[in-house]
Every structure is written in C-alpha cells, then in structure tokens.
Design a protein around this motif. Structure first.
Motif, PDB file in Angstrom:
ATOM      1  N   ALA A   1       0.847  -1.197   0.000  1.00  0.00           N
ATOM      2  CA  ALA A   1       0.000   0.000   0.000  1.00  0.00           C
ATOM      3  C   ALA A   1       0.885   1.250   0.000  1.00  0.00           C
ATOM      4  CB  ALA A   1      -0.900  -0.007   1.227  1.00  0.00           C
ATOM      5  N   GLY A   2       0.412   2.273  -0.694  1.00  0.00           N
ATOM      6  CA  GLY A   2       1.184   3.515  -0.781  1.00  0.00           C
ATOM      7  C   GLY A   2       2.183   3.538  -1.914  1.00  0.00           C
ATOM      8  N   SER A   3       2.031   2.613  -2.871  1.00  0.00           N
ATOM      9  CA  SER A   3       3.009   2.493  -3.967  1.00  0.00           C
ATOM     10  C   SER A   3       2.465   3.039  -5.283  1.00  0.00           C
ATOM     11  CB  SER A   3       3.408   1.029  -4.178  1.00  0.00           C
ATOM     12  OG  SER A   3       4.030   0.494  -3.037  1.00  0.00           O
ATOM     13  N   LEU A   4       3.310   3.768  -5.974  1.00  0.00           N
ATOM     14  CA  LEU A   4       3.066   4.172  -7.359  1.00  0.00           C
ATOM     15  C   LEU A   4       4.018   3.357  -8.220  1.00  0.00           C
ATOM     16  CD1 LEU A   4       2.042   5.891  -9.702  1.00  0.00           C
ATOM     17  CD2 LEU A   4       3.637   7.704  -8.982  1.00  0.00           C
ATOM     18  N   VAL A   5       3.454   2.482  -9.043  1.00  0.00           N
ATOM     19  CA  VAL A   5       4.263   1.559  -9.841  1.00  0.00           C
ATOM     20  C   VAL A   5       4.216   1.952 -11.315  1.00  0.00           C
ATOM     21  CG1 VAL A   5       4.550  -0.842 -10.594  1.00  0.00           C
ATOM     22  CG2 VAL A   5       3.886  -0.341  -8.229  1.00  0.00           C
ATOM     23  N   LEU A   6       5.394   2.045 -11.926  1.00  0.00           N
ATOM     24  CA  LEU A   6       5.523   2.351 -13.339  1.00  0.00           C
ATOM     25  C   LEU A   6       5.771   1.051 -14.096  1.00  0.00           C
ATOM     26  CD1 LEU A   6       5.585   4.887 -15.215  1.00  0.00           C
ATOM     27  CD2 LEU A   6       8.084   4.872 -14.945  1.00  0.00           C
ATOM     28  N   LEU A   7       4.844   0.704 -14.999  1.00  0.00           N
ATOM     29  CA  LEU A   7       5.024  -0.462 -15.865  1.00  0.00           C
ATOM     30  C   LEU A   7       5.635   0.023 -17.169  1.00  0.00           C
ATOM     31  CD1 LEU A   7       1.777  -2.682 -15.799  1.00  0.00           C
ATOM     32  CD2 LEU A   7       3.929  -3.079 -14.624  1.00  0.00           C
ATOM     33  N   ILE A   8       6.896  -0.293 -17.377  1.00  0.00           N
ATOM     34  CA  ILE A   8       7.577   0.140 -18.599  1.00  0.00           C
ATOM     35  C   ILE A   8       7.648  -1.058 -19.542  1.00  0.00           C
ATOM     36  CG2 ILE A   8       9.671   1.117 -19.569  1.00  0.00           C
ATOM     37  CD1 ILE A   8      10.243   2.381 -16.884  1.00  0.00           C
ATOM     38  N   GLU A   9       6.987  -0.948 -20.675  1.00  0.00           N
ATOM     39  CA  GLU A   9       6.890  -2.100 -21.563  1.00  0.00           C
ATOM     40  C   GLU A   9       7.405  -1.817 -22.960  1.00  0.00           C
ATOM     41  OE1 GLU A   9       3.295  -3.637 -23.070  1.00  0.00           O
ATOM     42  OE2 GLU A   9       2.451  -1.685 -23.596  1.00  0.00           O
ATOM     43  N   LYS A  10       7.948  -2.857 -23.579  1.00  0.00           N
ATOM     44  CA  LYS A  10       8.160  -2.834 -25.007  1.00  0.00           C
ATOM     45  C   LYS A  10       6.808  -3.125 -25.655  1.00  0.00           C
ATOM     46  CE  LYS A  10      13.038  -4.047 -25.273  1.00  0.00           C
ATOM     47  NZ  LYS A  10      14.056  -4.996 -25.807  1.00  0.00           N
ATOM     48  N   PRO A  11       6.499  -2.474 -26.796  1.00  0.00           N
ATOM     49  CA  PRO A  11       5.187  -2.700 -27.416  1.00  0.00           C
ATOM     50  C   PRO A  11       4.900  -4.184 -27.614  1.00  0.00           C
ATOM     51  CG  PRO A  11       6.322  -0.896 -28.498  1.00  0.00           C
ATOM     52  CD  PRO A  11       7.313  -1.501 -27.538  1.00  0.00           C
ATOM     53  N   GLY A  12       3.716  -4.603 -27.178  1.00  0.00           N
ATOM     54  CA  GLY A  12       3.324  -5.992 -27.324  1.00  0.00           C
ATOM     55  C   GLY A  12       3.663  -6.873 -26.142  1.00  0.00           C
TER      56      GLY A  12
END
Length: 230
Positions: A21-32
């Motif tokens: 709790a209290g987390s900001l998560v960045l999902l960094i993806e290659k397309p697809g």
C-alpha cells in the motif's frame, strides 16, 4: 503492511502477497509485452476483493477497452466498485483532435478526481498519450500528485509507459518518482515469442532476484517459471 494482490499468483508470492500500500508503480513495456493485460488483471482482482478501482484509459474508447478486457476475463462485470474513464469519445478516435476540439481538460479532470475521490486501486493506461498532448512538466507534476495521493490513501497506482516512446530525460524523471518499476520485455526466440518481467525496484518490499517468464493466455497473465539473474 497492507498489500494489494496483482492476481498473478507467482508474482504475488514473490512479493510477499502483492504490491505494498502507498506504492506508485511504473510499468515500462516494449510494445506488445502485455502491460495492458496486467492492468486488466490488477483491476479485476481488486473488484473481486471488493476494492474500489479507478481505470483511466487515454487512447481508446471505454467500449473498446471493455471489449479487450472481456477477451481475457469474459465473466467480469462492472459494478459500483469499478469506475472507467476514457478520454477518447466515440465521435473521434484521434486523441489530438479530441483534445483540441473539446473544452474538457483531461489532465485537469484527473487532478480533480485525485483531489476529491478515494480509490483503492488506480490505473492509468497509458501515460505516453498525455505526454504527447501536454507540456512535460504538467505530466510530471500529475505523476507527483498521484504519488502523494496513494501514500495518503494507502492505495496503489499502476501507470503504463511504453519504452522509448518519450524523451529519456522524462522517462528517468518518472522512474525517480515511482515507488516501483516493473520492466516488461518481449523477444523472439527461434519459433516462439517470449515475454519477461523484471522488478527493478519496489519500496517497502524485498525485490525479487529473478526475471519472471510469463505468457498471455485466454485467462490473462500466467507465470510458470523463474529464471535466475546472473
């Protein structure tokens, strides 16, 4: 410490129950790579647990988004716990045209929601569209506000960013603000497509020392094996 299950069993187990709790998560993806499907699974899991979910989609209509969700979670039905907001209307599918012609201010609207509402899970799919249509400092400021919001509310936010689609300086700034960074990779190996997830950082949680191999199935994301990082 309260944790929010992602709905991906192997990942949740390695994170000790889920995302703190209290987390900001960045999902960094290659397309697809399937970041969008991970957010679907995260949202569906929240609704199953009776948690309030805010899902913001910036580059397609809400109808199209729900059609996509139903491919993997056909039994999912929306209720008062699930709020879906799209910044693309049925009239035009062009984001820039919509933002230019409309009096509606999407970025300001997100800020208003953050200031006046409380959700257990917040998802933004995706940040790239906002970066293309707004001044970068405005988007970074919004990201900082979201970080403060989840800490104050003890909630979790997941935001998708497509790798290499924005200036590296902006990407690095967002990474420094985020509490968690998950990188999603996709590669072709001989006669198959392989997808992998790495947890680069996650505050208030022991970061797994593994790269997670995962597949996109008819029931969403499935992780079967762990590969040791050497």
């Amino acid at each position: 410490m309260k944790k929010f299950a992602t709905g991906i069993t192997v990942l949740d187990s390695c994170l000790g129950g889920g995302i703190p709790a209290g987390s900001l998560v960045l999902l960094i993806e290659k397309p697809g790579a399937g970041a969008e499907i991970i957010t679907f699974q995260f949202a569906v899991e929240g609704v199953k647990r009776g948690e309030s979910v805010l899902y913001i989609v910036t580059d397609e209509t809400s109808e199209n988004l729900m059609d996509h969700v139903k491919v993997y979670f056909p039994e999912f039905t929306t209720n008062e716990k699930f709020t879906l907001i799209s910044f693309i209307s049925n009239i035009t599918n062009d984001a820039r045209a919509f933002l230019r012609s409309s009096k509606h201010d999407p970025l300001g609207y997100i800020r208003k929601i953050l200031a006046t509402s409380k959700y257990d899970r917040i998802i933004i799919n995706n940040l790239n569209n906002l970066i293309r249509n707004y001044d970068e400092e405005e988007v970074i400021s919004l990201f900082e506000e979201l970080s403060r919001k989840v800490k104050n509310d003890e909630s979790v936010a997941i935001v998708i960013l497509v790798e290499g689609a924005v200036d590296s300086r902006i990407e690095n700034t967002l990474k420094s603000i985020a509490d968690g960074i998950f990188e999603l990779d996709i590669q072709e190996r001989e006669n198959e497509i392989q997808r992998r997830l790495k947890v680069i950082k996650l505050r208030r949680c022991m970061v797994p020392k593994n790269v997670f191999r995962y597949d996109i199935t008819e029931k969403g994301i499935r992780m079967e094996s762990l590969m040791r990082v050497i």
